[in-house]
Design a protein around this motif. Structure first.
Motif, PDB file in Angstrom:
ATOM      1  N   TYR A 155       0.840  -1.192   0.000  1.00  0.00           N
ATOM      2  CA  TYR A 155       0.000   0.000   0.000  1.00  0.00           C
ATOM      3  C   TYR A 155       0.875   1.242   0.000  1.00  0.00           C
ATOM      4  O   TYR A 155       2.010   1.211   0.487  1.00  0.00           O
ATOM      5  CB  TYR A 155      -0.879   0.044   1.249  1.00  0.00           C
ATOM      6  CG  TYR A 155      -2.049  -0.911   1.234  1.00  0.00           C
ATOM      7  CD1 TYR A 155      -3.272  -0.506   0.709  1.00  0.00           C
ATOM      8  CD2 TYR A 155      -1.924  -2.199   1.750  1.00  0.00           C
ATOM      9  CE1 TYR A 155      -4.361  -1.375   0.696  1.00  0.00           C
ATOM     10  CE2 TYR A 155      -3.000  -3.070   1.742  1.00  0.00           C
ATOM     11  CZ  TYR A 155      -4.214  -2.658   1.213  1.00  0.00           C
ATOM     12  OH  TYR A 155      -5.272  -3.509   1.204  1.00  0.00           O
ATOM     13  N   ALA A 156       0.329   2.338  -0.531  1.00  0.00           N
ATOM     14  CA  ALA A 156       1.064   3.603  -0.513  1.00  0.00           C
ATOM     15  C   ALA A 156       0.077   4.747  -0.297  1.00  0.00           C
ATOM     16  O   ALA A 156      -0.929   4.840  -0.994  1.00  0.00           O
ATOM     17  CB  ALA A 156       1.809   3.794  -1.827  1.00  0.00           C
ATOM     18  N   PHE A 157       0.346   5.576   0.701  1.00  0.00           N
ATOM     19  CA  PHE A 157      -0.509   6.729   0.972  1.00  0.00           C
ATOM     20  C   PHE A 157       0.337   7.990   1.012  1.00  0.00           C
ATOM     21  O   PHE A 157       1.356   8.022   1.706  1.00  0.00           O
ATOM     22  CB  PHE A 157      -1.237   6.559   2.316  1.00  0.00           C
ATOM     23  CG  PHE A 157      -2.067   5.310   2.387  1.00  0.00           C
ATOM     24  CD1 PHE A 157      -3.339   5.278   1.830  1.00  0.00           C
ATOM     25  CD2 PHE A 157      -1.555   4.158   2.986  1.00  0.00           C
ATOM     26  CE1 PHE A 157      -4.093   4.112   1.884  1.00  0.00           C
ATOM     27  CE2 PHE A 157      -2.305   2.991   3.035  1.00  0.00           C
ATOM     28  CZ  PHE A 157      -3.584   2.967   2.480  1.00  0.00           C
ATOM     29  N   GLU A 202       0.832   0.932   5.100  1.00  0.00           N
ATOM     30  CA  GLU A 202      -0.221   0.890   6.109  1.00  0.00           C
ATOM     31  C   GLU A 202       0.343   0.852   7.527  1.00  0.00           C
ATOM     32  O   GLU A 202      -0.392   1.014   8.489  1.00  0.00           O
ATOM     33  CB  GLU A 202      -1.188  -0.269   5.839  1.00  0.00           C
ATOM     34  CG  GLU A 202      -0.645  -1.663   6.104  1.00  0.00           C
ATOM     35  CD  GLU A 202       0.139  -2.256   4.927  1.00  0.00           C
ATOM     36  OE1 GLU A 202       0.738  -1.489   4.147  1.00  0.00           O
ATOM     37  OE2 GLU A 202       0.159  -3.494   4.824  1.00  0.00           O
ATOM     38  N   SER A 203       1.668   0.620   7.666  1.00  0.00           N
ATOM     39  CA  SER A 203       2.275   0.643   8.997  1.00  0.00           C
ATOM     40  C   SER A 203       3.135   1.884   9.209  1.00  0.00           C
ATOM     41  O   SER A 203       3.979   1.912  10.111  1.00  0.00           O
ATOM     42  CB  SER A 203       3.142  -0.606   9.201  1.00  0.00           C
ATOM     43  OG  SER A 203       2.447  -1.756   8.819  1.00  0.00           O
ATOM     44  N   ASN A 225      -5.637   7.624  11.207  1.00  0.00           N
ATOM     45  CA  ASN A 225      -7.014   8.092  11.021  1.00  0.00           C
ATOM     46  C   ASN A 225      -7.268   8.483   9.571  1.00  0.00           C
ATOM     47  O   ASN A 225      -8.308   8.197   9.011  1.00  0.00           O
ATOM     48  CB  ASN A 225      -7.284   9.325  11.888  1.00  0.00           C
ATOM     49  CG  ASN A 225      -7.687   8.927  13.281  1.00  0.00           C
ATOM     50  OD1 ASN A 225      -8.181   7.812  13.493  1.00  0.00           O
ATOM     51  ND2 ASN A 225      -7.468   9.822  14.237  1.00  0.00           N
ATOM     52  N   TYR A 226      -6.279   9.159   9.005  1.00  0.00           N
ATOM     53  CA  TYR A 226      -6.400   9.655   7.642  1.00  0.00           C
ATOM     54  C   TYR A 226      -6.484   8.515   6.630  1.00  0.00           C
ATOM     55  O   TYR A 226      -7.276   8.548   5.698  1.00  0.00           O
ATOM     56  CB  TYR A 226      -5.218  10.571   7.330  1.00  0.00           C
ATOM     57  CG  TYR A 226      -5.045  10.897   5.873  1.00  0.00           C
ATOM     58  CD1 TYR A 226      -5.908  11.808   5.234  1.00  0.00           C
ATOM     59  CD2 TYR A 226      -4.038  10.297   5.119  1.00  0.00           C
ATOM     60  CE1 TYR A 226      -5.751  12.093   3.890  1.00  0.00           C
ATOM     61  CE2 TYR A 226      -3.892  10.582   3.777  1.00  0.00           C
ATOM     62  CZ  TYR A 226      -4.746  11.471   3.159  1.00  0.00           C
ATOM     63  OH  TYR A 226      -4.604  11.751   1.828  1.00  0.00           O
ATOM     64  N   ILE A 227      -5.651   7.463   6.816  1.00  0.00           N
ATOM     65  CA  ILE A 227      -5.598   6.423   5.780  1.00  0.00           C
ATOM     66  C   ILE A 227      -6.711   5.379   5.892  1.00  0.00           C
ATOM     67  O   ILE A 227      -6.988   4.687   4.918  1.00  0.00           O
ATOM     68  CB  ILE A 227      -4.226   5.699   5.732  1.00  0.00           C
ATOM     69  CG1 ILE A 227      -3.994   4.853   6.986  1.00  0.00           C
ATOM     70  CG2 ILE A 227      -3.095   6.685   5.484  1.00  0.00           C
ATOM     71  CD1 ILE A 227      -2.861   3.843   6.814  1.00  0.00           C
ATOM     72  N   ALA A 228      -7.366   5.285   7.065  1.00  0.00           N
ATOM     73  CA  ALA A 228      -8.364   4.217   7.241  1.00  0.00           C
ATOM     74  C   ALA A 228      -9.425   4.218   6.131  1.00  0.00           C
ATOM     75  O   ALA A 228      -9.629   3.197   5.472  1.00  0.00           O
ATOM     76  CB  ALA A 228      -8.988   4.303   8.620  1.00  0.00           C
ATOM     77  N   GLN A 278     -11.390   2.324   0.666  1.00  0.00           N
ATOM     78  CA  GLN A 278     -11.733   2.698  -0.707  1.00  0.00           C
ATOM     79  C   GLN A 278     -10.893   1.893  -1.712  1.00  0.00           C
ATOM     80  O   GLN A 278     -11.423   1.364  -2.687  1.00  0.00           O
ATOM     81  CB  GLN A 278     -11.482   4.199  -0.886  1.00  0.00           C
ATOM     82  CG  GLN A 278     -12.073   4.764  -2.163  1.00  0.00           C
ATOM     83  CD  GLN A 278     -11.746   6.255  -2.331  1.00  0.00           C
ATOM     84  OE1 GLN A 278     -11.313   6.916  -1.370  1.00  0.00           O
ATOM     85  NE2 GLN A 278     -11.938   6.756  -3.528  1.00  0.00           N
ATOM     86  N   LEU A 279      -9.601   1.780  -1.439  1.00  0.00           N
ATOM     87  CA  LEU A 279      -8.720   0.992  -2.312  1.00  0.00           C
ATOM     88  C   LEU A 279      -9.196  -0.460  -2.377  1.00  0.00           C
ATOM     89  O   LEU A 279      -9.293  -1.046  -3.445  1.00  0.00           O
ATOM     90  CB  LEU A 279      -7.277   1.014  -1.789  1.00  0.00           C
ATOM     91  CG  LEU A 279      -6.394   2.201  -2.136  1.00  0.00           C
ATOM     92  CD1 LEU A 279      -5.064   2.084  -1.399  1.00  0.00           C
ATOM     93  CD2 LEU A 279      -6.141   2.309  -3.636  1.00  0.00           C
ATOM     94  N   ASP A 280      -9.503  -1.021  -1.195  1.00  0.00           N
ATOM     95  CA  ASP A 280      -9.901  -2.423  -1.146  1.00  0.00           C
ATOM     96  C   ASP A 280     -11.181  -2.669  -1.929  1.00  0.00           C
ATOM     97  O   ASP A 280     -11.422  -3.772  -2.402  1.00  0.00           O
ATOM     98  CB  ASP A 280     -10.072  -2.871   0.318  1.00  0.00           C
ATOM     99  CG  ASP A 280      -8.738  -2.901   1.065  1.00  0.00           C
ATOM    100  OD1 ASP A 280      -7.688  -2.941   0.389  1.00  0.00           O
ATOM    101  OD2 ASP A 280      -8.752  -2.861   2.310  1.00  0.00           O
TER     102      ASP A 280
END
Ligand SMILES: [Zn+2]
Length: 431
Positions: free
Chosen positions: A227-229, A245-246, A398-401, A406-408
């Motif tokens: 994943y990449a945010f 995600e970590s 909080n931001y990436i949850a 949405q990605l999934d």
């Protein structure tokens, strides 16, 4: 037991994705229903076009601002004043052939130019207001950002997977940049998958004006998901990095390779035998990436150019010192893009793929120096960039949850199913 559990998870996932989609649709419908009916006003660049006689054209060869203004009855002192007083806002010598402009003229018989609007690019424009006290200012068109979701399955390469869906090449470029440190794009496998969330820009709701950087992405290479945010790492310098995600930084201090989409054609090999030289051992201390002539060669890390020259079998090359430990060198360039002493950032174009020096085909020979010795960069554990600061992590999670959800939920485009696979799935269903 395991099988049922898996099925159960899939059902939950599908349900929550559908539920979300339904809610979104409802919101859209509601918005449509309450949208008020307004008489359209012909507004453009902040002017009501009904108040003027409008002339629209593009700058032609031989046109000058002064000439255009004289044709539209603007007196010479006024023209001179604009040329002098507003040099910094509007440099009349810099108007370029092919750029659109608009002249708003008075609606009386004199048809004197009142306003001149020059489009610097698709978004930026310059207004020269000739009424009363002359003034010139720069403006931006209203840009609307539209979020877009794209996914794909690799058949041959990444750019093809995106281009066949009509996606802007910038998205391929950006996606390759996000994963440049974690995935070797010269080693993509058939069946690797990706999903991307990014924004497209539109002017006046309809004119496409390019894409923004990637907000979130998912890439599955060799069955391993990454994943990449995008997240602002340093708000003072507004530095955006990509984290998983970590909250691990996806960036390394070095890019994996010095070309965006090159093919690894020869690895570092101290025992290489070359038939041409009578099967003698000729160590190859570089890593070769083949790519078409003219392909940009990128600095794999920040540093200072220590050599940019042409010498013997190396041909035209560049060497960069990154720190006390590491230097990198790039051989056989068609042309260099940097000089000795230049400071370069990671990803900067330092030259272009060529065939200078000893080479049988277009490629870059990438040489990786550690403590003054050439080593194999593909075997080096390259230093990682810092993870996201612990103090920023709660806000990050909080931001990436919702973004991760949405990605999934993004589905992959339908793929031609191979018979064997289909048969396997069918038997699994009937078991
Ligand atoms: Zn080489």
């Amino acid at each position: 037991m395991h099988k049922y559990w898996g099925l159960f998870l899939v059902l939950i996932l599908t349900f929550s994705c559908k539920e979300k989609a339904a809610t979104e649709q409802q919101i859209q419908k509601t918005e449509l229903a309450i949208a008020p009916i307004v008489k359209p006003i012909k507004r453009h660049f902040g002017f009501n076009l009904d108040d003027f006689t409008v002339k629209m054209d593009t700058i032609r060869r031989g046109d000058s601002f002064g000439e255009l203004m004289l044709q539209h009855k603007v007196d010479y002192p006024k023209i001179a004043r604009i040329t002098e007083d507003f040099k910094d806002t509007f440099d009349v010598r810099r108007i370029r052939v092919g750029k659109p402009y608009m002249i708003l003229k008075s609606r009386d018989t004199s048809e004197t130019a009142q306003v001149f609007i020059y489009e610097n690019d698709v978004i930026n424009y310059t207004v020269v207001d000739l009424r009363d006290t002359v003034r010139a200012y720069k403006e931006k068109k209203q840009v609307k950002f539209v979020e877009r979701e794209v996914s794909g399955v690799i058949n041959s390469n990444l750019s093809e997977a995106l281009l066949e869906q009509g996606i802007d090449y910038m998205v391929t470029h950006n996606l390759a940049n996000v994963y440049a440190w974690t995935i070797d794009f010269s080693m993509l496998q058939k069946g690797d998958k990706f999903k991307v969330i990014y924004k497209e820009k539109y002017i006046n709701d309809s004119i496409y004006a390019g894409s923004e950087g990637i907000d979130a992405a998912y890439f599955e290479h060799n069955g391993k998901p990454v994943y990449a945010f995008a997240y602002e790492n340093d708000s003072l310098k507004s530095i955006v990095d990509y984290f998983d995600e970590s909250a691990n930084n996806l960036r390394r201090t070095f890019l994996r390779m010095p070309v965006e989409f090159g093919r690894l054609s020869s690895r570092y090999n101290l025992k290489r035998r070359i038939r041409y030289y009578g099967n003698k051992i000729r160590p190859h201390k570089g890593t070769d990436y083949a790519a078409p002539i003219g392909t940009p060669i990128l600095a794999t890390a920040d540093g200072t150019v220590t050599e940019s020259t042409r010498r013997g079998g190396n041909g035209k090359y560049v060497k960069i010192r990154h720190n006390g430990t590491y230097s990198t060198q790039y051989l056989h360039m068609k042309k260099q893009n940097v000089k000795r002493g230049d400071f370069v950032r990671q990803g900067d174009v330092i030259g272009w793929i060529g065939m200078t020096g000893n080479t049988s085909g277009p490629h870059v020979c990438y040489r990786f120096w550690k403590d003054g010795r050439q080593v194999d960069p593909l075997r080096e554990e390259l230093p990682k960039a810092e993870p996201l600061a612990e103090t920023l992590q709660p806000a990050y999670f909080n931001y990436i949850a919702p973004l991760k959800d949405q990605l999934d939920c993004i589905a992959y485009p339908p793929q031609p199913v191979e018979d064997e696979l289909l048969a396997g799935e069918l038997s699994a269903l009937t078991e």
